[in-house]
Enzyme design. Structure first.
Site, PDB file in Angstrom:
ATOM      1  N   SER A   1      71.783   7.802 -98.364  1.00 23.41           N
ATOM      2  CA  SER A   1      71.734   6.687 -97.410  1.00 23.41           C
ATOM      3  C   SER A   1      72.049   7.156 -95.990  1.00 23.41           C
ATOM      4  O   SER A   1      71.471   6.651 -95.022  1.00 23.41           O
ATOM      5  CB  SER A   1      72.670   5.554 -97.832  1.00 23.41           C
ATOM      6  OG  SER A   1      74.016   5.900 -97.630  1.00 23.41           O
ATOM      7  N   ASN A   2      72.948   8.132 -95.846  1.00 22.81           N
ATOM      8  CA  ASN A   2      73.202   8.664 -94.500  1.00 22.81           C
ATOM      9  C   ASN A   2      71.960   9.362 -93.949  1.00 22.81           C
ATOM     10  O   ASN A   2      71.613   9.203 -92.775  1.00 22.81           O
ATOM     11  CB  ASN A   2      74.400   9.616 -94.527  1.00 22.81           C
ATOM     12  CG  ASN A   2      75.729   8.890 -94.394  1.00 22.81           C
ATOM     13  OD1 ASN A   2      76.038   8.341 -93.330  1.00 22.81           O
ATOM     14  ND2 ASN A   2      76.492   8.847 -95.476  1.00 22.81           N
TER      15      ASN A   2
ATOM     16  N   ARG B   1      78.236  20.308-102.748  1.00 24.37           N
ATOM     17  CA  ARG B   1      78.546  21.693-103.141  1.00 24.37           C
ATOM     18  C   ARG B   1      79.386  22.361-102.069  1.00 24.37           C
ATOM     19  O   ARG B   1      79.034  22.345-100.888  1.00 24.37           O
ATOM     20  CB  ARG B   1      77.259  22.523-103.294  1.00 24.37           C
ATOM     21  CG  ARG B   1      76.462  22.228-104.515  1.00 24.37           C
ATOM     22  CD  ARG B   1      77.107  22.705-105.778  1.00 24.37           C
ATOM     23  NE  ARG B   1      77.125  24.163-105.946  1.00 24.37           N
ATOM     24  CZ  ARG B   1      77.696  24.754-106.977  1.00 24.37           C
ATOM     25  NH1 ARG B   1      78.299  24.040-107.900  1.00 24.37           N
ATOM     26  NH2 ARG B   1      77.670  26.063-107.087  1.00 24.37           N
TER      27      ARG B   1
ATOM     28  N   LEU C   1      80.450  25.260 -99.830  1.00 27.56           N
ATOM     29  CA  LEU C   1      79.636  26.337 -99.279  1.00 27.56           C
ATOM     30  C   LEU C   1      80.486  27.574 -99.024  1.00 27.56           C
ATOM     31  O   LEU C   1      81.653  27.471 -98.632  1.00 27.56           O
ATOM     32  CB  LEU C   1      78.966  25.869 -97.982  1.00 27.56           C
ATOM     33  CG  LEU C   1      77.975  24.709 -98.195  1.00 27.56           C
ATOM     34  CD1 LEU C   1      77.697  23.979 -96.897  1.00 27.56           C
ATOM     35  CD2 LEU C   1      76.681  25.216 -98.828  1.00 27.56           C
TER      36      LEU C   1
ATOM     37  N   HIS D   1      82.458  12.955 -93.690  1.00 22.78           N
ATOM     38  CA  HIS D   1      83.404  12.918 -94.806  1.00 22.78           C
ATOM     39  C   HIS D   1      84.028  11.530 -94.894  1.00 22.78           C
ATOM     40  O   HIS D   1      84.445  10.978 -93.870  1.00 22.78           O
ATOM     41  CB  HIS D   1      84.489  13.980 -94.608  1.00 22.78           C
ATOM     42  CG  HIS D   1      85.510  13.972 -95.689  1.00 22.78           C
ATOM     43  ND1 HIS D   1      85.267  14.526 -96.923  1.00 22.78           N
ATOM     44  CD2 HIS D   1      86.752  13.437 -95.753  1.00 22.78           C
ATOM     45  CE1 HIS D   1      86.333  14.347 -97.689  1.00 22.78           C
ATOM     46  NE2 HIS D   1      87.246  13.689 -97.002  1.00 22.78           N
TER      47      HIS D   1
ATOM     48  N   THR E   1      83.656  24.423 -91.258  1.00 25.38           N
ATOM     49  CA  THR E   1      84.206  25.778 -91.206  1.00 25.38           C
ATOM     50  C   THR E   1      84.487  26.203 -92.646  1.00 25.38           C
ATOM     51  O   THR E   1      84.395  25.371 -93.553  1.00 25.38           O
ATOM     52  CB  THR E   1      85.499  25.791 -90.358  1.00 25.38           C
ATOM     53  OG1 THR E   1      86.425  24.870 -90.954  1.00 25.38           O
ATOM     54  CG2 THR E   1      85.234  25.403 -88.915  1.00 25.38           C
TER      55      THR E   1
ATOM     56  N   LEU F   1      87.660  23.922 -96.434  1.00 22.85           N
ATOM     57  CA  LEU F   1      87.046  22.649 -96.789  1.00 22.85           C
ATOM     58  C   LEU F   1      87.592  21.475 -95.974  1.00 22.85           C
ATOM     59  O   LEU F   1      88.801  21.232 -95.971  1.00 22.85           O
ATOM     60  CB  LEU F   1      87.283  22.401 -98.283  1.00 22.85           C
ATOM     61  CG  LEU F   1      86.497  21.267 -98.919  1.00 22.85           C
ATOM     62  CD1 LEU F   1      85.022  21.580 -98.922  1.00 22.85           C
ATOM     63  CD2 LEU F   1      86.991  21.037-100.345  1.00 22.85           C
ATOM     64  N   ASP F   2      86.690  20.756 -95.309  1.00 24.28           N
ATOM     65  CA  ASP F   2      87.031  19.523 -94.593  1.00 24.28           C
ATOM     66  C   ASP F   2      88.106  19.721 -93.526  1.00 24.28           C
ATOM     67  O   ASP F   2      88.866  18.794 -93.238  1.00 24.28           O
ATOM     68  CB  ASP F   2      87.452  18.422 -95.589  1.00 24.28           C
ATOM     69  CG  ASP F   2      86.307  17.987 -96.484  1.00 24.28           C
ATOM     70  OD1 ASP F   2      85.147  18.049 -96.045  1.00 24.28           O
ATOM     71  OD2 ASP F   2      86.573  17.601 -97.637  1.00 24.28           O
TER      72      ASP F   2
ATOM     73  N   GLU G   1      80.057   5.008 -91.591  1.00 25.08           N
ATOM     74  CA  GLU G   1      79.390   6.319 -91.619  1.00 25.08           C
ATOM     75  C   GLU G   1      78.012   6.202 -90.964  1.00 25.08           C
ATOM     76  O   GLU G   1      77.591   7.064 -90.191  1.00 25.08           O
ATOM     77  CB  GLU G   1      79.226   6.818 -93.062  1.00 25.08           C
ATOM     78  CG  GLU G   1      80.541   7.112 -93.770  1.00 25.08           C
ATOM     79  CD  GLU G   1      80.324   7.663 -95.168  1.00 25.08           C
ATOM     80  OE1 GLU G   1      79.364   8.426 -95.381  1.00 25.08           O
ATOM     81  OE2 GLU G   1      81.121   7.318 -96.067  1.00 25.08           O
TER      82      GLU G   1
HETATM   83  N1  NHR Z   1      81.891  23.876 -97.485  1.00 27.61           N
HETATM   84  C1  NHR Z   1      82.772  24.424 -96.668  1.00 27.61           C
HETATM   85  N2  NHR Z   1      82.904  25.761 -96.725  1.00 27.61           N
HETATM   86  N3  NHR Z   1      83.519  23.723 -95.787  1.00 27.61           N
HETATM   87  C2  NHR Z   1      83.405  22.395 -95.750  1.00 27.61           C
HETATM   88  O1  NHR Z   1      84.152  21.714 -94.889  1.00 27.61           O
HETATM   89  C3  NHR Z   1      82.502  21.725 -96.614  1.00 27.61           C
HETATM   90  C4  NHR Z   1      81.740  22.521 -97.487  1.00 27.61           C
HETATM   91  C5  NHR Z   1      80.838  21.937 -98.388  1.00 27.61           C
HETATM   92  C6  NHR Z   1      80.729  20.567 -98.453  1.00 27.61           C
HETATM   93  C7  NHR Z   1      81.442  18.285 -97.798  1.00 27.61           C
HETATM   94  C8  NHR Z   1      82.736  17.862 -98.508  1.00 27.61           C
HETATM   95  C9  NHR Z   1      83.081  16.408 -98.263  1.00 27.61           C
HETATM   96  O2  NHR Z   1      82.652  15.799 -97.285  1.00 27.61           O
HETATM   97  C10 NHR Z   1      81.490  19.765 -97.603  1.00 27.61           C
HETATM   98  C11 NHR Z   1      82.365  20.324 -96.672  1.00 27.61           C
HETATM   99  C12 NHR Z   1      82.002  18.918-102.074  1.00 27.61           C
HETATM  100  C13 NHR Z   1      83.267  19.170-102.583  1.00 27.61           C
HETATM  101  C14 NHR Z   1      83.455  19.676-103.987  1.00 27.61           C
HETATM  102  O3  NHR Z   1      84.587  19.810-104.444  1.00 27.61           O
HETATM  103  C15 NHR Z   1      84.338  18.958-101.741  1.00 27.61           C
HETATM  104  C16 NHR Z   1      84.151  18.521-100.437  1.00 27.61           C
HETATM  105  C17 NHR Z   1      82.868  18.294 -99.942  1.00 27.61           C
HETATM  106  C18 NHR Z   1      81.804  18.474-100.763  1.00 27.61           C
HETATM  107  N4  NHR Z   1      82.386  20.003-104.735  1.00 27.61           N
HETATM  108  C19 NHR Z   1      82.398  20.563-106.088  1.00 27.61           C
HETATM  109  C20 NHR Z   1      82.101  22.080-106.034  1.00 27.61           C
HETATM  110  O4  NHR Z   1      82.645  22.785-106.908  1.00 27.61           O
HETATM  111  C21 NHR Z   1      81.331  19.971-106.956  1.00 27.61           C
HETATM  112  C22 NHR Z   1      81.458  18.486-107.121  1.00 27.61           C
HETATM  113  C23 NHR Z   1      80.218  17.852-107.691  1.00 27.61           C
HETATM  114  O5  NHR Z   1      79.165  18.520-107.816  1.00 27.61           O
HETATM  115  O6  NHR Z   1      80.273  16.645-107.974  1.00 27.61           O
HETATM  116  O7  NHR Z   1      81.314  22.533-105.195  1.00 27.61           O
HETATM  117  O8  NHR Z   1      83.898  15.844 -99.038  1.00 27.61           O
HETATM  118  C1  GAR Z   2      79.007   9.251 -98.382  1.00 25.32           C
HETATM  119  O1  GAR Z   2      80.045   8.317 -98.469  1.00 25.32           O
HETATM  120  C2  GAR Z   2      79.528  10.570 -97.862  1.00 25.32           C
HETATM  121  O2  GAR Z   2      80.486  10.430 -96.861  1.00 25.32           O
HETATM  122  C3  GAR Z   2      80.161  11.122 -99.099  1.00 25.32           C
HETATM  123  O3  GAR Z   2      79.296  10.788-100.149  1.00 25.32           O
HETATM  124  C4  GAR Z   2      78.539   9.634 -99.797  1.00 25.32           C
HETATM  125  C5  GAR Z   2      77.085   9.998 -99.807  1.00 25.32           C
HETATM  126  O4  GAR Z   2      76.301   8.860 -99.648  1.00 25.32           O
HETATM  127  N1  GAR Z   2      80.297  12.545 -99.012  1.00 25.32           N
HETATM  128  C6  GAR Z   2      81.131  13.207 -99.790  1.00 25.32           C
HETATM  129  O5  GAR Z   2      81.900  12.641-100.545  1.00 25.32           O
HETATM  130  C7  GAR Z   2      81.055  14.695 -99.678  1.00 25.32           C
HETATM  131  N2  GAR Z   2      81.912  15.274-100.634  1.00 25.32           N
HETATM  132  P1  GAR Z   2      74.780   8.989 -99.248  1.00 25.32           P
HETATM  133  O6  GAR Z   2      74.169  10.025-100.176  1.00 25.32           O
HETATM  134  O7  GAR Z   2      74.219   7.628 -99.520  1.00 25.32           O
HETATM  135  O8  GAR Z   2      74.700   9.385 -97.814  1.00 25.32           O
END
Ligand code: NHR
Ligand code: GAR
Length: 215
Positions: free
Chosen positions: A13-14, A92, A94, A110, A142, A145-146, A175
């Site tokens: 949706s974003n 995922r 990164l 986020h 960066t 994470l977050d 968002e």
């Molecule tokens: N990567 C880095 N290095 N730094 C950040 O700030 C990142 C990133 C990748 C994604 C988005 C983030 C969020 O907005 C984001 C920021 C996924 C997870 C996670 O735990 C956590 C935070 C975010 C995105 N993912 C699991 C994993 O092992 C898988 C979870 C699943 O597939 O449902 O990758 O919150």
């Molecule tokens: C959004 O709320 C976004 O902020 C969140 O997932 C939703 C995605 O919605 N992101 C995370 O939680 C990253 N870990 P969307 O696919 O409809 O944009």
């Protein structure tokens, strides 16, 4: 023109909101040139393709490890020569190498008021913690994470009787307002990263707390 690539994992949706903003001229000189998902079933891919944007899945499960998936993703993204890469519900983590490759041109939305509630299940954790304000954050990505420099935030109240779904919906509406605005600032070259802080040039000194309508 600034070339923008969007990464998603699901609903999108974003991403949808960003595509509409681009078409309506709300993203200044931005062109969304490709969308990638790490899951073939990501519904957002269908919408992107219908909008005429190249949309492709790289199933992370098909790669032996995070590094090889990230390398394939970098190769796919860089074919489109992006100026900006956006995580929009991308789930995922990164690798350091990926985030370094796109340093200063990789942003995420986020669903919490960072630095509280990094990681997953932010709405549940906000309810458990009993906070009265929750929200969302656009930040540069960066390795940690977050934790990257914050561009823009919007707050929403937590109301009595909220559950995860009602709270998530209230946050999502914000968002959809702040992500296009942050992207426009980037595209207009108005953002300057200074350590953990992001300076927004030419911005009215308004408080971003309550989801501003900054023109
Ligand atoms: N990567 C880095 N290095 N730094 C950040 O700030 C990142 C990133 C990748 C994604 C988005 C983030 C969020 O907005 C984001 C920021 C996924 C997870 C996670 O735990 C956590 C935070 C975010 C995105 N993912 C699991 C994993 O092992 C898988 C979870 C699943 O597939 O449902 O990758 O919150
Ligand atoms: C959004 O709320 C976004 O902020 C969140 O997932 C939703 C995605 O919605 N992101 C995370 O939680 C990253 N870990 P969307 O696919 O409809 O944009």
């Amino acid at each position: 023109m600034k070339r923008v690539v969007i990464l998603i994992s699901g609903r999108g949706s974003n991403m949808e909101r960003l595509i509409r903003a681009e078409r309506q001229g709300e993203l200044a000189q931005a062109q969304i040139v490709a969308v990638f998902a790490n899951r073939p079933e990501a519904q957002g891919l269908v919408h992107a393709a219908a909008a005429g944007i190249p949309a492709l899945a790289l199933a992370h499960g098909k790669y032996p490890d995070r590094e090889s998936f990230d390398a394939a993703l970098i190769a796919a993204i860089d074919r489109h020569q992006p100026d900006l890469v956006l995580l929009a519900g991308f789930m995922r983590i990164l690798s350091d190498g990926f985030t370094r490759h796109y340093a200063g041109r990789l942003m995420n939305i986020h669903p919490s008021l960072l630095p509280v509630f990094p990681g997953l299940h932010t709405h549940r954790r906000a309810l458990e913690a009993g906070v009265r304000l929750h929200g969302c954050t656009v930040h540069f990505v960066t390795p940690e994470l977050d934790c990257g420099p914050i561009v823009l935030q919007a707050a929403v109240p937590v109301l009595d009787g909220d559950d995860e779904d009602t709270l998530a919906a209230r946050v999502l509406a914000q968002e959809h307002r702040i992500y296009p605005l942050a992207v426009r600032w980037f595209v207009e070259d108005r953002l300057r990263i200074d350590g953990q802080r992001v300076e927004v040039r030419g911005r009215q000194q308004e408080d971003a707390l309550f989801a501003p309508r900054l023109a």
